[in-house]
Enzyme design. Structure first.
Site, mmCIF file in Angstrom:
data_model
loop_
_atom_site.group_PDB
_atom_site.id
_atom_site.type_symbol
_atom_site.label_atom_id
_atom_site.label_comp_id
_atom_site.label_asym_id
_atom_site.label_seq_id
_atom_site.Cartn_x
_atom_site.Cartn_y
_atom_site.Cartn_z
ATOM 1 N N TYR A 76 128.148 -3.170 -29.898
ATOM 2 C CA TYR A 76 128.201 -4.019 -31.094
ATOM 3 C C TYR A 76 129.546 -4.740 -31.239
ATOM 4 O O TYR A 76 129.907 -5.145 -32.350
ATOM 5 C CB TYR A 76 127.909 -3.178 -32.345
ATOM 6 C CG TYR A 76 126.437 -2.900 -32.566
ATOM 7 C CD1 TYR A 76 125.530 -3.937 -32.789
ATOM 8 C CD2 TYR A 76 125.948 -1.595 -32.587
ATOM 9 C CE1 TYR A 76 124.189 -3.697 -33.016
ATOM 10 C CE2 TYR A 76 124.584 -1.340 -32.808
ATOM 11 C CZ TYR A 76 123.725 -2.401 -33.033
ATOM 12 O OH TYR A 76 122.393 -2.162 -33.263
ATOM 13 N N ASN B 75 117.730 0.078 -39.977
ATOM 14 C CA ASN B 75 116.570 -0.813 -39.889
ATOM 15 C C ASN B 75 115.730 -0.599 -38.622
ATOM 16 O O ASN B 75 115.079 -1.504 -38.137
ATOM 17 C CB ASN B 75 117.009 -2.272 -40.070
ATOM 18 C CG ASN B 75 118.017 -2.706 -39.029
ATOM 19 O OD1 ASN B 75 118.322 -1.953 -38.117
ATOM 20 N ND2 ASN B 75 118.515 -3.913 -39.153
ATOM 21 N N ARG C 11 111.687 -10.155 -31.470
ATOM 22 C CA ARG C 11 112.334 -10.436 -32.759
ATOM 23 C C ARG C 11 111.275 -10.632 -33.851
ATOM 24 O O ARG C 11 111.466 -10.235 -34.989
ATOM 25 C CB ARG C 11 113.214 -11.694 -32.663
ATOM 26 C CG ARG C 11 114.439 -11.574 -31.754
ATOM 27 C CD ARG C 11 115.505 -10.629 -32.234
ATOM 28 N NE ARG C 11 115.967 -10.870 -33.576
ATOM 29 C CZ ARG C 11 117.106 -10.362 -34.083
ATOM 30 N NH1 ARG C 11 117.900 -9.593 -33.332
ATOM 31 N NH2 ARG C 11 117.459 -10.581 -35.312
ATOM 32 N N ARG D 234 110.205 -3.491 -39.134
ATOM 33 C CA ARG D 234 111.228 -3.193 -40.143
ATOM 34 C C ARG D 234 110.636 -3.117 -41.548
ATOM 35 O O ARG D 234 111.045 -2.278 -42.355
ATOM 36 C CB ARG D 234 112.354 -4.228 -40.060
ATOM 37 C CG ARG D 234 113.289 -3.945 -38.870
ATOM 38 C CD ARG D 234 114.210 -5.092 -38.598
ATOM 39 N NE ARG D 234 115.342 -4.725 -37.749
ATOM 40 C CZ ARG D 234 116.203 -5.606 -37.229
ATOM 41 N NH1 ARG D 234 116.059 -6.887 -37.494
ATOM 42 N NH2 ARG D 234 117.201 -5.205 -36.472
ATOM 43 N N THR E 153 116.401 -8.705 -40.403
ATOM 44 C CA THR E 153 117.415 -7.637 -40.408
ATOM 45 C C THR E 153 117.297 -6.775 -41.671
ATOM 46 O O THR E 153 117.353 -5.547 -41.595
ATOM 47 C CB THR E 153 118.830 -8.269 -40.339
ATOM 48 O OG1 THR E 153 118.873 -9.174 -39.238
ATOM 49 C CG2 THR E 153 119.895 -7.198 -40.187
ATOM 50 N N PHE F 289 130.710 -4.025 -42.124
ATOM 51 C CA PHE F 289 129.791 -2.906 -41.906
ATOM 52 C C PHE F 289 129.946 -2.250 -40.527
ATOM 53 O O PHE F 289 129.214 -1.322 -40.192
ATOM 54 C CB PHE F 289 128.334 -3.373 -42.105
ATOM 55 C CG PHE F 289 127.905 -4.514 -41.211
ATOM 56 C CD1 PHE F 289 127.543 -4.290 -39.890
ATOM 57 C CD2 PHE F 289 127.853 -5.816 -41.707
ATOM 58 C CE1 PHE F 289 127.144 -5.330 -39.071
ATOM 59 C CE2 PHE F 289 127.457 -6.870 -40.880
ATOM 60 C CZ PHE F 289 127.098 -6.623 -39.553
HETATM 61 P P1 IDP Z 1 119.872 -7.889 -36.070
HETATM 62 O O1 IDP Z 1 119.821 -6.430 -35.673
HETATM 63 O O2 IDP Z 1 118.683 -8.302 -36.884
HETATM 64 O O3 IDP Z 1 120.101 -8.793 -34.876
HETATM 65 P P2 IDP Z 1 122.683 -8.325 -36.748
HETATM 66 O O4 IDP Z 1 123.173 -9.335 -37.713
HETATM 67 O O5 IDP Z 1 122.907 -8.588 -35.282
HETATM 68 O O6 IDP Z 1 121.126 -8.071 -37.056
HETATM 69 O O7 IDP Z 1 123.363 -6.938 -37.138
HETATM 70 C C1 IDP Z 1 123.340 -5.831 -36.259
HETATM 71 C C2 IDP Z 1 123.018 -4.604 -37.049
HETATM 72 O O8 IDP Z 1 124.072 -4.335 -37.975
HETATM 73 C C3 IDP Z 1 121.764 -4.688 -37.932
HETATM 74 O O9 IDP Z 1 120.552 -4.477 -37.217
HETATM 75 C C4 IDP Z 1 122.030 -3.611 -38.948
HETATM 76 O O10 IDP Z 1 121.779 -2.303 -38.430
HETATM 77 C C5 IDP Z 1 123.540 -3.789 -39.182
HETATM 78 N N1 IDP Z 1 123.816 -4.714 -40.295
HETATM 79 C C6 IDP Z 1 123.686 -6.064 -40.291
HETATM 80 N N2 IDP Z 1 124.042 -6.601 -41.474
HETATM 81 C C7 IDP Z 1 124.410 -5.548 -42.249
HETATM 82 C C8 IDP Z 1 124.892 -5.446 -43.606
HETATM 83 O O11 IDP Z 1 125.046 -6.444 -44.331
HETATM 84 N N3 IDP Z 1 125.152 -4.179 -44.065
HETATM 85 C C9 IDP Z 1 124.987 -3.067 -43.287
HETATM 86 N N4 IDP Z 1 124.578 -3.116 -42.014
HETATM 87 C C10 IDP Z 1 124.265 -4.344 -41.500
HETATM 88 MG MG MG Z 2 121.749 -8.853 -33.561
#
Ligand code: IDP
Ligand code: MG
Length: 147
Positions: A51, A114, A87, A104, A93, A59
């Site tokens: 990540y 998620n 996706r 999800r 998300t 976060f």
């Molecule tokens: P994605 O998994 O849908 O591609 P990303 O923006 O790449 O979303 O974020 C990676 C992961 O980080 C998310 O799947 C989730 O577990 C976590 N995440 C994303 N946004 C937030 C937030 O606003 N608060 C807490 N965790 C978050």
């Molecule tokens: Mg992502």
């Protein structure tokens, strides 16, 4: 339409809820087949590296703690337009914003927990697949083999 590969992860909340089978079943209904799969308990270092693009986000630390809180299922999925198809079946998300019938929407706890990860582009899919799987651990199907 093209046969693609993407990286999928069933996150610790999905494994804990006992829905590994239901998730793989839903992936199958949209033509996504696992061609590599293993259970892993990620180290902090592995999760931080995976990540790294989110390192500056507020976060990030909580996300790494969550992703290392229990075992995950790492999978390479193969199928038509695999990146976008995955996706779509995953959903947004934030599960509150995810469409009906998505993984999800039906299984996630919140925006962090998620349930599933999916690569967001073909380019990132290649990088993410290589992060967890050597080419020798990937078993493509005969129908998808390129000449
Ligand atoms: P994605 O998994 O849908 O591609 P990303 O923006 O790449 O979303 O974020 C990676 C992961 O980080 C998310 O799947 C989730 O577990 C976590 N995440 C994303 N946004 C937030 C937030 O606003 N608060 C807490 N965790 C978050
Ligand atoms: Mg992502």
């Amino acid at each position: 339409m093209a046969i693609e590969r993407t990286l999928s992860i069933i996150k610790p909340d999905g494994v804990e809820k006992g829905v590994i089978g239901q998730i793989i079943s839903r992936l199958g209904t949209v033509g996504l087949k696992p061609i590599a799969m293993r259970l892993a308990h990620l180290s902090r270092r592995e999760a931080e590296g995976f990540y790294a693009v989110h390192k500056a986000r507020p976060f990030f630390n909580d996300l790494v703690t969550f992703m290392t809180s229990g075992p995950v299922v790492l999978m390479v999925l193969e199928g038509e337009n695999a990146v976008a198809a995955n996706r779509e079946v995953m959903g947004a998300t934030d599960p509150k914003k995810a469409a009906a019938g998505t993984i999800r929407k039906d299984f996630a706890t919140d925006i962090e927990k998620n349930t599933v990860h999916g690569s967001d582009s073909l380019e990132n899919a290649k990088i993410e697949i290589a992060y967890y799987f050597p080419e020798t651990a990937i078993h493509t199907y005969a129908w998808a083999k390129k000449a």
